[in-house]
Enzyme design. Structure first.
Site, PDB file in Angstrom:
ATOM      1  N   HIS A 120     122.554 -46.242 -11.147  1.00 43.40           N
ATOM      2  CA  HIS A 120     121.468 -45.995 -12.110  1.00 43.40           C
ATOM      3  C   HIS A 120     120.442 -44.997 -11.587  1.00 43.40           C
ATOM      4  O   HIS A 120     119.259 -45.060 -11.277  1.00 43.40           O
ATOM      5  CB  HIS A 120     120.598 -47.329 -12.416  1.00 43.40           C
ATOM      6  CG  HIS A 120     121.191 -48.502 -12.604  1.00 43.40           C
ATOM      7  ND1 HIS A 120     121.945 -48.618 -13.683  1.00 43.40           N
ATOM      8  CD2 HIS A 120     121.143 -49.630 -12.063  1.00 43.40           C
ATOM      9  CE1 HIS A 120     122.377 -49.910 -13.704  1.00 43.40           C
ATOM     10  NE2 HIS A 120     122.043 -50.326 -12.725  1.00 43.40           N
TER      11      HIS A 120
ATOM     12  N   ASP B 226     128.044 -53.455 -14.874  1.00 43.16           N
ATOM     13  CA  ASP B 226     126.693 -54.087 -14.498  1.00 43.16           C
ATOM     14  C   ASP B 226     126.476 -55.447 -14.794  1.00 43.16           C
ATOM     15  O   ASP B 226     127.074 -56.282 -14.066  1.00 43.16           O
ATOM     16  CB  ASP B 226     125.688 -53.126 -14.749  1.00 43.16           C
ATOM     17  CG  ASP B 226     124.212 -53.267 -13.991  1.00 43.16           C
ATOM     18  OD1 ASP B 226     124.246 -54.079 -13.111  1.00 43.16           O
ATOM     19  OD2 ASP B 226     123.322 -52.579 -14.230  1.00 43.16           O
TER      20      ASP B 226
HETATM   21 ZN    ZN Z   1     123.114 -53.631 -10.851  1.00 45.88          ZN
END
Ligand code: ZN
Length: 456
Positions: free
Chosen positions: A271, A322
């Site tokens: 991210h 994720d």
């Molecule tokens: Zn994560």
């Protein structure tokens, strides 16, 4: 494992597309030979590709997929309210549940065409934070799920030290994550010494959770524990987090990490959502991977990674599922491109040279994915691990297509239901569109979910 001889009408090799080609997988799960022709006795497929890696997963979060789509009270719903719900759910999970959920998730990944996964594993202790007798009990559970599902596996135990940049102590659900530098080293060593009991393509890396949860000494320790990597870190997912880091450490998270740590190709920054163009240029130059999780980042309202600027600097990306709210490889890649189109109001943004957009995205997922998991895979080439995926080109939008058009048709005009077969280091675990142990793994998962529902 017996030697396998595979034939495909179209095969994407390290040397480019080949028509009517074969690949021999040896008993060690590696590609022994790749060439043109149809050897007698070969198994035939329409399209054979290197299979990508899923570089970022928290498998247990699959169990709350679809349960967090209501607004919490009258407050604004965002990442932090989602996280509160996720922590509450953790109180109900025991080691058997965690193993059954992980096996289900890995099976779904394999059926979606991924050959391997990196599990960013931060759930270490019992409820309230008491360690298990073996401090790495839950790591062993995930490794054992991986052995059962047959997925290629990189374990990334997470160092999680405190609740915020001021060193606030952990509380509530977070107590199950916490480690000191000493207890984390013991946990890491327990996993390391058990690794020979698992398939030879299983790896151990490490993951300092984030700059919020780990201090300078903590990150240094993780860097020392794995001299060859991989090292994964959550870096800049939320704007509130970026501001907090800037306020406390005097620089934004990506800049701080690049200035204070020897970031190189061993590293994967998960991210890197909030980064300016100079951070993206420096990150690209470091050769670290930017780990993008498009479906989760959209689900959590994180923001859009500037993949255009990053790829213009020759940065390499990889994808992860994720939170596992969806396990869908073609969709991750499609959303990565579509988020850029919506942001810049243009088409065909992620590409380079002669490559089509689908091919460019797919190369990131295979080559970037292999680097991020320290896995000798991501390409069909003699000597590499046989991480492979076969597609049905007959009754699908792929019919009549060839070369890169096949990848464009899969990613933009179809979905993972066209995956027929998957091999992870030569283990042929998905056959005719189904995992070979689907019924058993799925029914164990269902009974865990039924028990969890009755506890709520
Ligand atoms: Zn994560």
């Amino acid at each position: 494992m017996n030697e396998q001889v595979l034939f495909a009408k179209q095969m994407l090799t390290a040397a480019g597309w080949l028509q009517n080609a074969f690949a021999v997988v040896n008993s060690e799960g590696r590609l022994q030979e790749v060439g043109i022709g149809e050897p007698t006795g070969a198994r035939c497929f329409d399209v054979l590709l290197p299979a990508p890696a899923n570089i970022h997963s928290h498998s247990f979060q699959r169990a709350i997929a679809g349960l967090t789509e209501r607004r919490e009270g009258r407050s604004e719903d965002n990442f932090w309210s989602w996280r509160r719900l996720m922590y509450k759910f953790l109180d109900h999970l025991d080691p058997e549940d965690i193993e059954a959920i992980a096996a289900q998730v890995q099976m779904e990944m394999l059926e979606a065409g991924y050959a391997s996964v990196g599990e960013f594993h931060y759930l270490h202790h019992q409820l309230g934070g008491t360690p298990y007798e073996d401090p790495a009990e839950l790591s062993h559970r995930i490794l054992s799920a991986a052995k059962d599902s047959g997925i290629g596996y990189t374990h990334l135990p997470v160092l999680y030290m405190h609740a915020g940049l001021a060193g606030e102590p952990l509380a509530g659900g977070q107590l199950r994550f916490g480690c000191t530098l000493e207890s984390f080293t013991r946990l890491f060593e327990s996993v390391d010494s058990a690794l020979p009991n698992y398939p030879g393509d299983f790896h151990l890396g490490v993951a300092p959770h984030s700059l919020r949860a780990v201090d300078y000494e903590g990150i240094l320790l993780t860097d020392k524990l794995v001299s060859n990597g991989p090292i994964h870190i959550h870096i800049a997912e939320q704007t509130a987090e970026v501001e907090e880091v800037r306020h406390s450490l005097g620089a934004t998270p990506i800049r701080w990490l690049l200035e204070h740590m020897p970031v190189d190709r061993r590293w994967c920054l998960i991210h890197a959502t909030h980064a300016d163009e100079s951070e993206l240029r420096q990150l690209a130059a470091s050769k670290a991977i930017a780990g993008i999780c498009p479906i989760t980042e959209a689900n959590l309202g994180d923001g859009i990674f500037n993949a255009v600027a990053f790829s213009e600097s020759n940065g390499r990306m990889a994808i992860g599922s994720d939170s596992n709210v969806r396990i869908a490889m073609a969709e991750e890649l499609r959303l990565l491109e579509y988020s850029q189109r919506l942001r810049f109001r243009r088409r065909v943004l992620l590409t380079s040279g002669e490559l089509s957009c689908g091919r460019f995205l797919y190369d990131q997922a295979t080559l970037g994915g292999a680097q991020a998991l320290a896995r000798d895979a991501g390409r069909i080439e003699t000597g590499a691990l046989a991480d492979l995926v076969a597609l049905d080109a007959e009754n699908t939008p792929l019919h009549g297509r060839c070369g890169d058009e096949l990848l464009d048709a899969w990613i933009f005009a179809s979905d993972d239901s066209i995956v027929t077969d998957v091999w992870a280091a030569g283990r042929h675990v998905v056959q005719d569109g189904r995992h070979i142990n689907r019924d058993r793994i799925h029914s164990a998962f269902n009974s865990v979910m039924e028990n969890l529902r009755s506890e709520h």
